[in-house]
Each structure stands twice: as structure tokens, then as C-alpha cells.
Design an enzyme around this catalytic site. Structure first.
Site, mmCIF file in Angstrom:
data_model
loop_
_atom_site.group_PDB
_atom_site.id
_atom_site.type_symbol
_atom_site.label_atom_id
_atom_site.label_comp_id
_atom_site.label_asym_id
_atom_site.label_seq_id
_atom_site.Cartn_x
_atom_site.Cartn_y
_atom_site.Cartn_z
ATOM 1 N N VAL A 140 23.693 -9.400 28.276
ATOM 2 C CA VAL A 140 23.480 -10.004 29.591
ATOM 3 C C VAL A 140 21.999 -9.721 29.841
ATOM 4 O O VAL A 140 21.647 -8.668 30.357
ATOM 5 C CB VAL A 140 24.397 -9.396 30.672
ATOM 6 C CG1 VAL A 140 24.099 -10.001 32.034
ATOM 7 C CG2 VAL A 140 25.868 -9.594 30.305
ATOM 8 N N PRO A 141 21.128 -10.630 29.390
ATOM 9 C CA PRO A 141 19.712 -10.323 29.187
ATOM 10 C C PRO A 141 18.866 -10.198 30.454
ATOM 11 O O PRO A 141 18.036 -11.054 30.768
ATOM 12 C CB PRO A 141 19.233 -11.478 28.305
ATOM 13 C CG PRO A 141 20.127 -12.612 28.673
ATOM 14 C CD PRO A 141 21.458 -11.998 28.984
ATOM 15 N N CYS A 142 19.035 -9.090 31.140
ATOM 16 C CA CYS A 142 18.242 -8.838 32.343
ATOM 17 C C CYS A 142 16.769 -8.608 32.009
ATOM 18 O O CYS A 142 15.912 -8.738 32.886
ATOM 19 C CB CYS A 142 18.817 -7.670 33.132
ATOM 20 S SG CYS A 142 19.025 -6.171 32.172
ATOM 21 N N HIS A 143 16.472 -8.317 30.742
ATOM 22 C CA HIS A 143 15.070 -8.130 30.356
ATOM 23 C C HIS A 143 14.269 -9.429 30.476
ATOM 24 O O HIS A 143 13.048 -9.395 30.509
ATOM 25 C CB HIS A 143 14.967 -7.567 28.931
ATOM 26 C CG HIS A 143 15.539 -8.450 27.872
ATOM 27 N ND1 HIS A 143 16.897 -8.454 27.566
ATOM 28 C CD2 HIS A 143 14.964 -9.368 27.066
ATOM 29 C CE1 HIS A 143 17.111 -9.325 26.600
ATOM 30 N NE2 HIS A 143 15.946 -9.897 26.273
#
Length: 178
Positions: A140-143
């Protein structure tokens, strides 16, 4: 009906030691830098009415799948397969997390733009809080969420890991991964 079973373990990855949680064969937790797993577990268990088992990485059915995907990411490749996920949070948090999953690899988006995509342009702070509460790093690519001015902002794994991930994905051109 069988009870939900949460299995957890520390795993080694190319990105360092991570705390992994699996709920009924679906990834529900992959920490990015909290040395103490207890706060993570407390938040997760408040939302679950199930059994908590600590285990070894080998006890997690998704261990190999998660490891293979992380290895691919560390090599700058998209994983062949993303493990099945269990998003455990409020309805709003899950909506934000699904929006994070829709950000294409190699792209970034600001918190403001993410709030606008969700049809909630005045909810930038709430969106930022939901992004910060993301329990499943990497997948869940919060980056991929950055400041409106293009700056790299807070990240549970630290800004150097955020930069590394964005470089590996091709979102920060002209830079080499550290």
C-alpha cells in the site's frame, strides 16, 4: 465458522527487519521501522476480534510470497505478484489506502491531490493521517505521497528509505539508490 487467526513474525528483507502480520492468509501488517511491534499490534487488535499467535517467519503462509515481492522491489522491478491484502481500518482509512494502491509505480502524488482524487479536497489533513496510519508498507505504497511542493515528507521507514523506494521505482530521475 472458524475464528480469525492473526499470525505475526519479524522477517528479514532487503529493506531491513520488518514486522509482518497475516490474517487468515492475507497480509494485514508490514511495518516500516517501528522497533517495538506492540503499538502496531495494539492498533490492529483493537479492530479484530480474533486470536493472536506470535510465530516464526516460516509459519506465515505468505512469507515466501512477500519475500519474493520485496526482493523484486529491491532490484527495481515490479513484483510479479502482490500478496492478498487485508485492509483493516476505518472506512475512510481503507478508502485512502485503496487510493494509494491506485498510484502507478514510478509516479508520486501530493496529499492535496490525493484528497482531491477522493472527492474530499478539504480533507488534506485527514488524508495525511490515514496515509500515516497505513499498516501495510510497500504494498500500500504510501511512499509515493509527497508534499505539494515536491518535497519528501514523513515516512515510517525514514526519508532515506522513501527516497530509495522512489528511485528504485523511477519516480526520482537522475538519482542512484543508496
Amino acid at each position: 465458522m472458524a475464528e480469525d487467526v492473526l499470525k505475526t513474525a519479524w522477517i528479514e528483507s532487503p529493506f531491513g527487519r520488518l514486522f509482518m502480520g497475516e490474517l487468515n492468509g492475507r497480509l494485514c501488517l508490514l511495518s516500516l521501522g517501528e522497533a517495538d511491534e506492540r503499538p502496531l499490534l495494539a492498533r490492529l487488535l483493537r479492530r479484530l476480534k480474533g486470536v493472536h499467535e506470535n510465530g516464526r517467519a516460516e509459519d506465515l503462509s505468505l512469507y515466501r510470497e512477500v519475500s519474493a515481492a520485496l526482493d523484486a522491489m529491491a532490484e527495481g522491478r515490479a513484483p510479479d505478484h502482490v500478496p492478498p491484502l487485508a485492509l483493516i481500518g476505518s472506512a475512510f482509512q481503507c478508502q485512502v489506502w485503496q487510493a494509494l494502491r491506485a498510484i502507478p509505480r514510478g509516479e508520486t502524488v501530493s496529499y492535496r491531490a490525493l484528497a482531491e482524487r477522493l472527492g474530499r479536497p478539504s480533507a488534506v489533513r485527514a488524508v495525511a493521517q490515514a496515509v500515516a496510519a497505513n499498516p501495510i508498507g510497500f504494498f500500500v505504497p504510501c511512499h509515493r505521497v509527497i508534499g505539494s511542493d515536491g518535497s519528501l515528507t514523513g515516512f515510517a521507514g525514514g526519508l532515506s528509505l522513501k527516497r530509495r523506494l522512489l528511485i528504485l521505482e523511477g519516480a526520482l530521475a537522475g538519482e542512484a539508490p543508496s
